[in-house]
Design an enzyme around this catalytic site. Structure first.
Site, PDB file in Angstrom:
ATOM      1  CG  ASP A  63     -15.573 -37.492  20.697  1.00 34.02           C
ATOM      2  OD1 ASP A  63     -15.326 -37.831  19.521  1.00 34.02           O
ATOM      3  OD2 ASP A  63     -14.829 -37.790  21.643  1.00 34.02           O
ATOM      4  CG  ASN A 128      -8.490 -39.241  31.540  1.00 34.54           C
ATOM      5  OD1 ASN A 128      -8.916 -39.872  30.576  1.00 34.54           O
ATOM      6  ND2 ASN A 128      -8.817 -37.981  31.762  1.00 34.54           N
ATOM      7  CG  HIS A 130     -11.041 -39.528  27.853  1.00 36.53           C
ATOM      8  ND1 HIS A 130      -9.944 -38.710  28.024  1.00 36.53           N
ATOM      9  CD2 HIS A 130     -11.111 -39.744  26.519  1.00 36.53           C
ATOM     10  CE1 HIS A 130      -9.398 -38.443  26.853  1.00 36.53           C
ATOM     11  NE2 HIS A 130     -10.085 -39.078  25.922  1.00 36.53           N
ATOM     12  CD  GLU A 135     -11.657 -35.773  30.039  1.00 31.93           C
ATOM     13  OE1 GLU A 135     -11.136 -36.840  30.428  1.00 31.93           O
ATOM     14  OE2 GLU A 135     -11.082 -34.988  29.268  1.00 31.93           O
TER      15      GLU A 135
END
Ligand code: GLP
Length: 234
Positions: A63, A128, A130, A135
């Site tokens: 990314d 979380n 990800h 996400e």
């Protein structure tokens, strides 16, 4: 999933490196998928300090932030050069281009992934759950796309910027499908802040609410965790 508990991030870096080395001895590896974040740094140190040759391999990163210049110290282009690519030769290296037209950048990256299927993918994980910048709620069928960062990710990543406002709100990321297309995956996590995400990833239901839980459906995943990150596993 094969869960490997290590003492600390240094042992974790060594373990991840050993797994890569073993796969490279046993099968042909043409392309390695790389990740950013603090987690893979000790692995990259192992790679830099070893004579293992990557000069005939392609590297493809997960990314990149949108609209952050490549030479910005917090860009993932910059990170990769600093921690690995300036010190270890690869045949070719790719990081998504967050500066150009987004549709074009996304298409270009999917074409690169098609040309160079990933043999080994390195992953960190967000608090979380990800992976990359996928996400919670991201489709398991997703390929490269522009992702909105969640508030918790912006907050977590703000420690690297002068303020929360400076953290880019969007990023270009390989999708969940792109990641799961890798032949082998090494997910690494250290510290208590990752314990819930690791428990949900390894033992929780497979759900798009926990992007990393998609890895339960993959046949060849290594999870390297220190004791703190492993502390909520049954
Ligand atoms: C970022 C990256 C992820 C990385 C995560 C965790 O959001 N996009 O690829 O896994 O941060 O970072 P760290 O390893 O610093 O905890």
């Amino acid at each position: 999933m094969q869960v490997i508990v290590v003492k600390d991030k240094y042992q974790g870096g060594k373990k991840a490196f050993e797994i890569i080395e073993k796969i490279m001895q046993e099968e042909e590896v043409n392309c390695v998928g790389l990740a950013t974040g603090s987690t893979p740094i000790t692995l990259y140190q192992e790679m830099v300090n070893s004579p293992l040759d990557f000069s005939d391999k392609v590297s493809i990163n997960l990314d990149e932030y949108c609209d952050l210049e490549e030479d910005h110290p917090q860009s993932y282009h910059y990170f990769m050069k600093e921690h690995l690519l300036n010190h270890k030769a690869f045949k070719e290296s790719y990081v998504p281009d967050g500066m150009k037209d987004k549709d074009e950048a996304v298409k270009e990256y999917d074409a690169i992934l098609e040309k160079y299927p990933i043999d080994i993918q390195i992953l960190g994980i967000g608090e979380n759950g990800h992976v990359g910048f996928n996400e919670p709620g991201t489709s398991f069928d997703s390929k490269t796309h522009v992702a909105d960062l969640s508030d918790s990710t912006i907050e977590a990543n703000s420690r690297f910027f002068n303020s929360n406002e400076e953290v880019p709100r969007t990023a270009i990321t390989m999708g969940i499908k792109s990641i799961n297309d890798a032949k082998a995956i090494i997910l690494i996590a250290y510290g208590e802040a990752k314990a819930d995400a690791i428990a949900a990833t390894v033992e929780g239901p497979v759900t798009e609410e926990v992007p990393a839980s998609s890895l339960q459906n993959h046949p060849n995943v290594f999870v390297i965790v220190d004791e703190a990150a492993a502390s909520k596993l049954q």
